[in-house]
Write a protein that holds these residues in place. Structure first.
Motif, mmCIF file in Angstrom:
data_model
loop_
_atom_site.group_PDB
_atom_site.id
_atom_site.type_symbol
_atom_site.label_atom_id
_atom_site.label_comp_id
_atom_site.label_asym_id
_atom_site.label_seq_id
_atom_site.Cartn_x
_atom_site.Cartn_y
_atom_site.Cartn_z
ATOM 1 N N HIS A 192 -20.816 13.579 8.625
ATOM 2 C CA HIS A 192 -21.677 12.547 8.037
ATOM 3 C C HIS A 192 -21.909 11.392 9.009
ATOM 4 O O HIS A 192 -20.972 10.644 9.331
ATOM 5 N N PHE A 193 -23.143 11.269 9.458
ATOM 6 C CA PHE A 193 -23.548 10.213 10.393
ATOM 7 C C PHE A 193 -24.086 9.015 9.600
ATOM 8 O O PHE A 193 -24.424 9.125 8.424
ATOM 9 N N PHE A 194 -24.260 7.895 10.305
ATOM 10 C CA PHE A 194 -24.733 6.663 9.659
ATOM 11 C C PHE A 194 -25.990 6.139 10.355
ATOM 12 O O PHE A 194 -26.167 6.315 11.558
ATOM 13 N N ASN A 195 -26.807 5.493 9.593
ATOM 14 C CA ASN A 195 -28.122 5.034 10.012
ATOM 15 C C ASN A 195 -28.065 3.581 10.513
ATOM 16 O O ASN A 195 -27.520 2.740 9.785
ATOM 17 N N PRO A 251 -28.149 6.225 16.521
ATOM 18 C CA PRO A 251 -27.812 5.877 17.907
ATOM 19 C C PRO A 251 -26.885 4.668 18.013
ATOM 20 O O PRO A 251 -26.216 4.486 19.028
ATOM 21 N N VAL A 252 -26.837 3.843 16.962
ATOM 22 C CA VAL A 252 -26.057 2.605 17.026
ATOM 23 C C VAL A 252 -24.712 2.735 16.306
ATOM 24 O O VAL A 252 -23.696 2.214 16.786
ATOM 25 N N MET A 253 -24.696 3.401 15.156
ATOM 26 C CA MET A 253 -23.496 3.401 14.313
ATOM 27 C C MET A 253 -22.438 4.347 14.873
ATOM 28 O O MET A 253 -22.728 5.500 15.177
ATOM 29 N N LEU A 307 -33.456 0.298 4.359
ATOM 30 C CA LEU A 307 -33.236 1.090 5.578
ATOM 31 C C LEU A 307 -32.786 2.505 5.228
ATOM 32 O O LEU A 307 -33.287 3.494 5.756
ATOM 33 N N VAL A 308 -31.848 2.594 4.285
ATOM 34 C CA VAL A 308 -31.298 3.903 3.900
ATOM 35 C C VAL A 308 -32.322 4.702 3.079
ATOM 36 O O VAL A 308 -32.427 5.924 3.196
ATOM 37 N N LYS A 331 -31.003 0.195 31.246
ATOM 38 C CA LYS A 331 -29.786 0.869 30.787
ATOM 39 C C LYS A 331 -29.809 2.362 31.098
ATOM 40 O O LYS A 331 -28.845 3.084 30.849
ATOM 41 N N LEU A 353 -30.556 -3.328 3.658
ATOM 42 C CA LEU A 353 -29.855 -2.078 3.997
ATOM 43 C C LEU A 353 -30.331 -0.934 3.100
ATOM 44 O O LEU A 353 -30.547 0.190 3.553
ATOM 45 N N PRO A 370 -23.748 -7.535 8.618
ATOM 46 C CA PRO A 370 -24.779 -7.553 9.682
ATOM 47 C C PRO A 370 -26.193 -7.588 9.118
ATOM 48 O O PRO A 370 -27.097 -8.136 9.739
ATOM 49 N N MET A 371 -26.382 -7.004 7.953
ATOM 50 C CA MET A 371 -27.664 -7.153 7.250
ATOM 51 C C MET A 371 -27.379 -7.201 5.759
ATOM 52 O O MET A 371 -26.337 -6.711 5.307
ATOM 53 N N LEU A 400 -19.818 1.644 -0.280
ATOM 54 C CA LEU A 400 -21.053 0.930 0.071
ATOM 55 C C LEU A 400 -22.136 1.034 -1.014
ATOM 56 O O LEU A 400 -22.819 0.047 -1.309
HETATM 57 N N1 3HC Z 1 -32.525 3.282 16.698
HETATM 58 C C1 3HC Z 1 -32.002 3.071 17.910
HETATM 59 N N2 3HC Z 1 -31.463 1.882 18.287
HETATM 60 C C2 3HC Z 1 -31.521 0.873 17.412
HETATM 61 C C3 3HC Z 1 -32.063 1.012 16.123
HETATM 62 C C4 3HC Z 1 -32.601 2.273 15.779
HETATM 63 N N3 3HC Z 1 -33.149 2.511 14.590
HETATM 64 N N4 3HC Z 1 -31.953 -0.179 15.470
HETATM 65 C C5 3HC Z 1 -31.362 -1.029 16.331
HETATM 66 N N5 3HC Z 1 -31.100 -0.402 17.487
HETATM 67 C C6 3HC Z 1 -30.446 -0.965 18.679
HETATM 68 C C7 3HC Z 1 -31.345 -1.979 19.358
HETATM 69 O O1 3HC Z 1 -32.236 -1.354 20.277
HETATM 70 C C8 3HC Z 1 -30.336 -2.862 20.057
HETATM 71 O O2 3HC Z 1 -29.913 -2.225 21.266
HETATM 72 P P1 3HC Z 1 -29.481 -3.059 22.572
HETATM 73 O O3 3HC Z 1 -28.199 -3.759 22.202
HETATM 74 O O4 3HC Z 1 -29.317 -2.007 23.598
HETATM 75 O O5 3HC Z 1 -30.598 -4.002 22.846
HETATM 76 C C9 3HC Z 1 -29.125 -2.877 19.084
HETATM 77 O O6 3HC Z 1 -29.297 -1.695 18.274
HETATM 78 C C10 3HC Z 1 -29.109 -4.087 18.188
HETATM 79 O O7 3HC Z 1 -30.350 -4.139 17.483
HETATM 80 P P2 3HC Z 1 -31.111 -5.494 17.090
HETATM 81 O O8 3HC Z 1 -30.738 -6.559 18.057
HETATM 82 O O9 3HC Z 1 -32.542 -5.163 16.916
HETATM 83 O O10 3HC Z 1 -30.635 -5.820 15.637
HETATM 84 P P3 3HC Z 1 -29.229 -6.134 15.048
HETATM 85 O O11 3HC Z 1 -28.272 -6.650 16.057
HETATM 86 O O12 3HC Z 1 -29.518 -6.921 13.853
HETATM 87 O O13 3HC Z 1 -28.706 -4.688 14.611
HETATM 88 C C11 3HC Z 1 -28.441 -2.996 13.017
HETATM 89 C C12 3HC Z 1 -29.432 -3.856 13.787
HETATM 90 C C13 3HC Z 1 -27.628 -2.153 13.989
HETATM 91 C C14 3HC Z 1 -29.256 -2.077 12.113
HETATM 92 C C15 3HC Z 1 -27.471 -3.928 12.193
HETATM 93 O O14 3HC Z 1 -28.234 -4.767 11.380
HETATM 94 C C16 3HC Z 1 -26.499 -3.171 11.340
HETATM 95 O O15 3HC Z 1 -25.451 -2.738 11.795
HETATM 96 N N6 3HC Z 1 -26.820 -3.003 10.021
HETATM 97 C C17 3HC Z 1 -25.992 -2.272 9.086
HETATM 98 C C18 3HC Z 1 -26.273 -0.798 9.205
HETATM 99 C C19 3HC Z 1 -25.455 0.014 8.242
HETATM 100 O O16 3HC Z 1 -24.665 -0.461 7.458
HETATM 101 N N7 3HC Z 1 -25.665 1.344 8.300
HETATM 102 C C20 3HC Z 1 -25.016 2.272 7.426
HETATM 103 C C21 3HC Z 1 -25.947 2.644 6.329
HETATM 104 S S1 3HC Z 1 -25.191 3.779 5.200
HETATM 105 C C22 3HC Z 1 -25.564 5.270 5.824
HETATM 106 O O17 3HC Z 1 -26.257 5.421 6.792
HETATM 107 C C23 3HC Z 1 -24.989 6.431 5.119
HETATM 108 C C24 3HC Z 1 -26.046 7.271 4.459
HETATM 109 O O18 3HC Z 1 -25.420 8.459 4.004
HETATM 110 C C25 3HC Z 1 -26.709 6.601 3.286
#
Ligand code: 3HC
Length: 285
Positions: free
Chosen positions: A140-143, A146-148, A234-235, A58, A231, A225-226, A193
């Motif tokens: 405000h970013f989300f955890n 890189p994905v959110m 994770l947070v 990629k 979650l 998703p989880m 949330l």
């Molecule tokens: N860093 C970088 N990339 C990551 C990562 C990380 N920590 N975790 C996952 N990824 C990438 C993977 O490399 C993969 O990339 P690819 O498509 O290029 O191969 C892609 O994300 C998908 O990962 P996985 O296949 O390993 O796993 P999932 O498909 O299950 O996705 C997840 C993992 C994205 C964490 C998903 O479970 C998810 O969306 N969970 C909910 C997250 C959420 O709700 N976040 C918000 C939290 S609230 C918050 O942050 C606010 C704060 O103020 C509290």
């Protein structure tokens, strides 16, 4: 407003992710934390993610090197002096944030924007501690960053519209979708949330189901998703507990009372993935 150099204060999970996506968008990034091991760990993490992207085809190998060259690190906030914006992602403590923002105002040029990645705290209160409350904004970013896709952009009482627009524009440039929210505890996402995660922890504490069953139920029954407890790990259980307590204080409404399960785990030092234990045990994996 044009952004060339972006400062990121705090090299934890969120700060490292923010620095990574800013570099990926081609910005110079200055990453600062109090100890060299924190910034080193963050840079190592970014490079690991870029190496994975190269392995997956990629990203070109020379691109990963170019991105690494865009990131400089320091343990001194004075390194932010030429940044056009500094995004703060440090501990969720209003007194520390106010002290740090006051200092950033003294270090940065007069046009620099000061943004906070706070999950829930008042932007107006942070802004009032600085010499430029009109240029302080919530970003405000989300955890995992890189994905959110979302960034909540929150003006304080004195933040000008051009600052809000500039930050919304920057959010798009780093590949995210901004949503503007009025200042209120937890803004949009965490307002909804965090009580959901708290309710899941209360269900757990009442012994209605195990952590695995609760998470499985929400994944398969509500297409999350989880699960909420994974979650929460994770947070960070400490982060979720602090947000619940803040809502309780701010709104004066007992519906925000935190689950005892949070308190018990925090007292044990089981804060989630970052400490190896939370609702789940990550040390065995
Ligand atoms: N860093 C970088 N990339 C990551 C990562 C990380 N920590 N975790 C996952 N990824 C990438 C993977 O490399 C993969 O990339 P690819 O498509 O290029 O191969 C892609 O994300 C998908 O990962 P996985 O296949 O390993 O796993 P999932 O498909 O299950 O996705 C997840 C993992 C994205 C964490 C998903 O479970 C998810 O969306 N969970 C909910 C997250 C959420 O709700 N976040 C918000 C939290 S609230 C918050 O942050 C606010 C704060 O103020 C509290």
């Amino acid at each position: 407003m044009e952004f060339k150099a972006i400062g990121v204060l705090g090299a934890g999970t969120m700060g490292a992710g923010i620095a990574q996506v800013c570099a990926e968008a081609g910005f110079k990034v200055v990453l600062v934390d109090i100890a060299p091991e924190f910034v080193d760990k963050a840079v190592k993490g970014m490079n690991k993610n870029w190496s994975k992207a190269v392995e997956k085809g990629k990203m070109a190998a020379d691109q990963a090197e170019k991105l690494n060259a865009l990131v400089t690190t320091s343990t001194d906030n004075a390194a932010f002096k030429d940044c056009d914006i500094v995004i703060e992602a440090i501990v969720e403590n209003i007194d520390i944030k106010k002290k740090v923002f006051k200092q950033l105002g003294e270090i940065c040029g007069p046009d620099a924007i000061l943004a906070s990645n706070t999950s829930a705290l008042s932007i107006t209160e942070i802004a009032a501690a600085t010499n430029r409350p009109n240029k302080v904004v919530g970003m405000h970013f989300f955890n995992p960053v890189p994905v959110m896709k979302l960034i909540e952009v929150i003006p304080g009482a004195e933040t000008t519209d051009d600052v809000v627009e500039a930050v919304m524009d920057l959010s798009r440039k780093i590949g995210k979708e901004p949503v503007r929210a009025k200042e209120s505890p937890g803004f949009i996402v965490n307002r909804i949330l965090v009580p959901y995660i708290n309710e899941a922890a209360i269900v757990y504490q009442e012994g209605i189901a195990s952590a695995e069953e609760i998470d499985k139920a929400m994944k398969l029954g509500a297409n999350m998703p989880m699960g909420p407890l994974a979650l929460c790990d994770l947070v960070g259980i400490d982060v979720v507990l602090a947000i619940c307590e803040y809502y309780w204080r701010e709104f004066g409404d007992s519906k925000y009372r935190p689950s005892l399960a949070f308190r018990q785990k925090v007292r044990a030092g089981h804060l989630g993935m970052k400490t190896g234990k939370g609702f789940y045990d990550y040390t065995k994996k």
